[in-house]
Each structure stands twice: as structure tokens, then as C-alpha cells.
Design a protein around this motif. Sequence first.
Motif, PDB file in Angstrom:
ATOM      1  N   ILE A  68      -9.485 -22.351  14.401  1.00  0.00           N
ATOM      2  CA  ILE A  68      -7.845 -22.769  14.654  1.00  0.00           C
ATOM      3  C   ILE A  68      -7.444 -23.226  13.479  1.00  0.00           C
ATOM      4  O   ILE A  68      -5.889 -22.875  13.146  1.00  0.00           O
ATOM      5  N   LEU A  69      -7.947 -23.948  12.607  1.00  0.00           N
ATOM      6  CA  LEU A  69      -7.691 -24.554  11.260  1.00  0.00           C
ATOM      7  C   LEU A  69      -7.471 -23.714  10.200  1.00  0.00           C
ATOM      8  O   LEU A  69      -6.935 -23.936   9.233  1.00  0.00           O
ATOM      9  N   PHE A 119     -11.310 -10.989  11.222  1.00  0.00           N
ATOM     10  CA  PHE A 119     -11.368 -11.914  10.093  1.00  0.00           C
ATOM     11  C   PHE A 119     -12.477 -12.061   9.192  1.00  0.00           C
ATOM     12  O   PHE A 119     -12.318 -12.530   8.092  1.00  0.00           O
ATOM     13  N   VAL A 120     -13.309 -11.363   9.363  1.00  0.00           N
ATOM     14  CA  VAL A 120     -14.547 -11.092   8.291  1.00  0.00           C
ATOM     15  C   VAL A 120     -14.052 -10.358   7.267  1.00  0.00           C
ATOM     16  O   VAL A 120     -14.133 -10.622   6.164  1.00  0.00           O
ATOM     17  N   LEU A 121     -13.321  -9.204   7.429  1.00  0.00           N
ATOM     18  CA  LEU A 121     -12.799  -8.440   6.603  1.00  0.00           C
ATOM     19  C   LEU A 121     -11.617  -8.825   6.033  1.00  0.00           C
ATOM     20  O   LEU A 121     -11.201  -8.452   4.562  1.00  0.00           O
ATOM     21  N   SER A 122     -10.629  -9.371   6.577  1.00  0.00           N
ATOM     22  CA  SER A 122      -9.208  -9.869   6.201  1.00  0.00           C
ATOM     23  C   SER A 122      -9.178 -11.375   5.660  1.00  0.00           C
ATOM     24  O   SER A 122      -8.259 -11.555   4.727  1.00  0.00           O
ATOM     25  N   GLY A 123     -10.141 -11.989   6.173  1.00  0.00           N
ATOM     26  CA  GLY A 123      -9.871 -13.447   5.745  1.00  0.00           C
ATOM     27  C   GLY A 123      -8.818 -14.106   6.709  1.00  0.00           C
ATOM     28  O   GLY A 123      -8.635 -13.364   8.028  1.00  0.00           O
ATOM     29  N   PRO A 124      -8.492 -15.212   6.745  1.00  0.00           N
ATOM     30  CA  PRO A 124      -7.634 -16.073   7.853  1.00  0.00           C
ATOM     31  C   PRO A 124      -6.381 -15.408   7.982  1.00  0.00           C
ATOM     32  O   PRO A 124      -5.843 -15.063   9.023  1.00  0.00           O
ATOM     33  N   SER A 125      -5.506 -15.870   7.296  1.00  0.00           N
ATOM     34  CA  SER A 125      -4.203 -15.463   7.224  1.00  0.00           C
ATOM     35  C   SER A 125      -3.433 -16.241   5.913  1.00  0.00           C
ATOM     36  O   SER A 125      -4.096 -17.366   5.678  1.00  0.00           O
ATOM     37  N   PHE A 126      -2.501 -15.917   5.709  1.00  0.00           N
ATOM     38  CA  PHE A 126      -1.665 -16.707   4.633  1.00  0.00           C
ATOM     39  C   PHE A 126      -1.640 -18.381   5.145  1.00  0.00           C
ATOM     40  O   PHE A 126      -1.622 -19.076   4.513  1.00  0.00           O
ATOM     41  N   TYR A 127      -1.433 -18.440   6.329  1.00  0.00           N
ATOM     42  CA  TYR A 127      -1.016 -19.751   6.957  1.00  0.00           C
ATOM     43  C   TYR A 127      -2.594 -20.425   7.565  1.00  0.00           C
ATOM     44  O   TYR A 127      -2.642 -20.230   8.712  1.00  0.00           O
ATOM     45  N   SER A 128      -3.334 -20.749   6.534  1.00  0.00           N
ATOM     46  CA  SER A 128      -4.687 -21.358   6.887  1.00  0.00           C
ATOM     47  C   SER A 128      -4.825 -22.319   5.950  1.00  0.00           C
ATOM     48  O   SER A 128      -4.471 -22.321   4.639  1.00  0.00           O
ATOM     49  N   LEU A 129      -5.962 -23.294   6.126  1.00  0.00           N
ATOM     50  CA  LEU A 129      -6.456 -24.300   5.399  1.00  0.00           C
ATOM     51  C   LEU A 129      -7.229 -23.606   4.236  1.00  0.00           C
ATOM     52  O   LEU A 129      -7.437 -24.015   3.166  1.00  0.00           O
ATOM     53  N   ASP A 130      -7.959 -22.238   4.542  1.00  0.00           N
ATOM     54  CA  ASP A 130      -8.562 -21.634   3.471  1.00  0.00           C
ATOM     55  C   ASP A 130      -7.596 -21.501   2.351  1.00  0.00           C
ATOM     56  O   ASP A 130      -7.985 -21.492   1.018  1.00  0.00           O
ATOM     57  N   ARG A 131      -6.607 -20.928   2.742  1.00  0.00           N
ATOM     58  CA  ARG A 131      -5.506 -20.492   1.858  1.00  0.00           C
ATOM     59  C   ARG A 131      -5.014 -21.594   0.975  1.00  0.00           C
ATOM     60  O   ARG A 131      -4.919 -21.520  -0.169  1.00  0.00           O
ATOM     61  N   LEU A 132      -4.592 -22.449   1.670  1.00  0.00           N
ATOM     62  CA  LEU A 132      -4.195 -23.570   1.023  1.00  0.00           C
ATOM     63  C   LEU A 132      -5.146 -24.444   0.003  1.00  0.00           C
ATOM     64  O   LEU A 132      -4.360 -24.910  -0.839  1.00  0.00           O
ATOM     65  N   LEU A 133      -6.251 -24.594   0.411  1.00  0.00           N
ATOM     66  CA  LEU A 133      -7.219 -25.459  -0.383  1.00  0.00           C
ATOM     67  C   LEU A 133      -7.869 -24.530  -1.256  1.00  0.00           C
ATOM     68  O   LEU A 133      -8.560 -25.364  -2.483  1.00  0.00           O
TER      69      LEU A 133
END
Length: 140
Positions: A68-69, A119-133
Motif C-alpha cells: 500500500i505504501l 511488481f517484482v519486474l516493474s517496481g512499485p510506481s512513480f508514486y511510492s515511498l520506494d521512489r521517494l526515499l
Amino acid sequence: MERQFDQRTEWGLLLLRVVAGIAFVMHGMSKFQMGLDQVAGWFGSMGIPGFFAYVVAFLELLGGIGLILGIGTRILAALLAVVMAVATIKVKIAMGFLGGESGPGYELDLLLFFILLLFVLSGPSFYSLDRLLFQPRSSK
């Protein structure tokens, strides 16, 4: 290699990630509500060591929150995909794709597995904490 930003695709990935995360939070919560000892007994009846009930319940709950996050997305999606693969093979495959009188089939499990694989292949999305952090900001 970083993928090209397409706002519609990124919003779609966000929505899919959040809905999948909610599904896993609910699955994890249901295991806690049933009682983990009871779930462990059910796992044992299928030949799966009972302690995996605790692992799966915590993984579904915390992994769902992570999805979710959008934090730890690739790792959590990979772990949850393993859970879905085992659930499909050990429990649902014998019931058929749509299921029947003996219970639901494996169509939802298969769908969740492939969403997680996305999500394993693409990653989360531009709108994610992964991307932000964790992703460096471009200087464009």
C-alpha cells in the motif's frame, strides 16, 4: 535502466498496488482473527509445518501494508508471490480454476500471483515511498 514516466501507467500501477496490498492485509488479518494456532493446525493438515502459519500471517499483513505504501515493493511482492504459488499448488489447484462445491478455485490466487510478478519486474510506481526515499532525483 529507468523506465519512462507515463502518468496514466503510473496511476494504474499505484491503484493496482494499493488494491493488492489491501487484499493481503485482509488475508493476514483473517488469519489473526481465526487464531494462529488454528491456522497452524490447518497448515499441518496439508503437510506444511505449522510455524509457516505465523510467517504467512505476518508476511500478508505487513507485506500488504508495505505494498500500500510502496516500500520494499519488489522484495515483498516476491515473497508474497511465493506464498500465492504454494497456496495455489497445495490447496487450490485440485479445486479447478473456478472451483465448485468444494470451495473456490485458484483464479484469484493466479491473478494475485501475476499482479505480484508485475511488481517484482516493474517496481512499485512513480508514486511510492520506494521512489521517494531510494531513487535519486533527476536534474531535469
